[in-house]
Design an enzyme around this catalytic site. Structure first.
Site, PDB file in Angstrom:
ATOM      1  N   TYR A 220     -14.181   5.771 -13.814  1.00  0.00           N
ATOM      2  CA  TYR A 220     -13.889   4.794 -12.762  1.00  0.00           C
ATOM      3  C   TYR A 220     -14.385   3.406 -13.174  1.00  0.00           C
ATOM      4  CZ  TYR A 220     -14.686   2.119  -8.501  1.00  0.00           C
ATOM      5  OH  TYR A 220     -14.741   1.118  -7.559  1.00  0.00           O
TER       6      TYR A 220
ATOM      7  N   ASP B  14       0.864  -1.183   0.000  1.00  0.00           N
ATOM      8  CA  ASP B  14       0.000   0.000   0.000  1.00  0.00           C
ATOM      9  C   ASP B  14       0.899   1.231   0.000  1.00  0.00           C
ATOM     10  OD1 ASP B  14      -3.225   0.284   1.277  1.00  0.00           O
ATOM     11  OD2 ASP B  14      -1.997   2.063   0.902  1.00  0.00           O
TER      12      ASP B  14
ATOM     13  N   THR C 252     -16.727  -3.218  -9.668  1.00  0.00           N
ATOM     14  CA  THR C 252     -17.717  -2.232  -9.211  1.00  0.00           C
ATOM     15  C   THR C 252     -19.069  -2.332  -9.917  1.00  0.00           C
ATOM     16  OG1 THR C 252     -18.196   0.137  -9.106  1.00  0.00           O
ATOM     17  CG2 THR C 252     -16.760  -0.570 -10.874  1.00  0.00           C
TER      18      THR C 252
END
Ligand code: UDP
Length: 326
Positions: free
Chosen positions: A141, A31, A117
């Site tokens: 996105y 990360d 998504t």
């Protein structure tokens, strides 16, 4: 399994790490802490700080850890931001994902789980939305996730790896009073509503009340973050034979007004609201049909009720009003 978790310090990723460790997997988190929090990562998971846009860095992590599987949570994930800054998504999101896929391919990592998504379905013909719904991303996105799904499709076809794409609807709630949602700036409905309840904001602005829905505000399918994490564990263990694509939501849709009402009843706070303009890229209604993952993997949400989801988030916000506070 040894599982490399990108974005494992983020909201959904950190809960994924928690569940992986509980299920006795060996976890390495990668990360860059641009959105995640070091304190959200359990101490018994290895942590490497770095940027997935740096292909050499990604390769070096795979060289050192040779994971059996990847969970790729790391992503820019805001519909509204992607409408204003498309290249952060069509560029960076895609490039970072490809760097991870290339490293997986080069290191014989055979299992890949992608956080996808509901924004793949910008204009769904049917609600609830199943996996046969036509893909028509609602924003850069959504498009960036679709591009990553297509890349994984080809890696599967070429027998490089097997993948699962989990198309989340609205991740919500907290896994515990110490493991919750902390974005800066916060843009999501439930945490903002709870910040109003805490007195950190004056009011919640409702983004449009003229949609073609039962009360004119947008309807979304809020799914508890721990239920999402459980789906990842099930998908990881089911990737022996074939790749899998699943819509992941509760199947219950709640309007923005209904979320605010439920938060009023959970918190006992007034939570003033005001109607504002619609947010570009927001479809009126997104609700999942998640029968496929229920049937094939035996997934079923432990926290299907909006009230329980909001109550868990409220416990986190009350205990950590300033988030992880690094
Ligand atoms: N929303 C809103 N006010 C806010 C934030 C969000 O009315 O301050 C609405 C937003 O338009 C959407 C729903 O709440 O219909 C959920 O938005 P969120 O950003 O939480 O998740 P998204 O659906 O974008 O993934």
């Amino acid at each position: 399994m040894k599982v490399l978790v990108t974005g494992g310090a983020g909201y959904v990723g950190s809960v994924g790490v928690h569940e992986l460790v509980k299920a006795d997997h060996n976890v390495v988190v990668v990360d860059n802490l641009s959105q995640g929090h070091r304190d959200a990562v359990r101490e018994d998971a290895a942590f490497v700080k770095g940027n997935l846009l740096d292909a050499e860095f990604v390769d070096a992590v795979f060289d050192e850890h040779t994971p059996d599987a990847v969970m790729h949570f790391a992503s820019k994930s805001l519909v509204g931001e992607s409408m204003e800054k498309p290249f952060l998504y069509l560029g960076d999101n895609v490039r970072a994902g490809l760097n991870v896929m290339r490293a997986a391919a080069n290191h014989g990592t055979k299992r890949f789980i992608l956080s996808s998504t509901a924004n793949l379905f910008g204009d769904p013909a049917e609600i609830p939305i199943d996996e046969n719904e036509e893909i028509a991303p609602g924003s850069p996105y959504g498009e960036s996730k679709f591009i990553l799904e297509r890349n994984l499709h080809w890696l599967d076809t070429l027998d490089v790896l097997r993948f699962a794409s989990l198309r989340y609807f609205n991740a919500a709630g907290a896994a515990s009073p110490d493991l919750g949602e902390d974005h800066d700036p916060e843009t999501h409905l439930i945490p903002i509503v709870l910040e109003v309840a805490l007195g950190q904001r004056d009011k919640i602005e409702i983004y449009g009340d003229n949609y073609d829905t039962r009360d004119g505000t947008c309807i979304r399918d809020y799914v508890h973050v721990q239920d999402l994490a459980q789906a990842h564990i099930l998908a990881l263990e089911a990737l022996d034979d074939q790749s899998r694509v699943y819509n992941l939501g509760n199947g219950n849709g709640y309007s923005v007004q209904e979320v605010i009402e439920t938060a009023r009843s959970v918190t006992g706070a007034e939570i003033p609201s005001e109607i504002g303009s619609p947010r570009p890229g927001d479809p009126p209604e997104l609700v999942a049909r998640s029968d496929k993952i229920r049937t094939e993997l035996g997934w079923s949400p432990d926290y299907p009720e909006l009230e329980d989801i909001i109550a868990s988030a409220w416990a986190w916000h009350q205990k950590h009003p300033d988030g992880y506070e690094e």
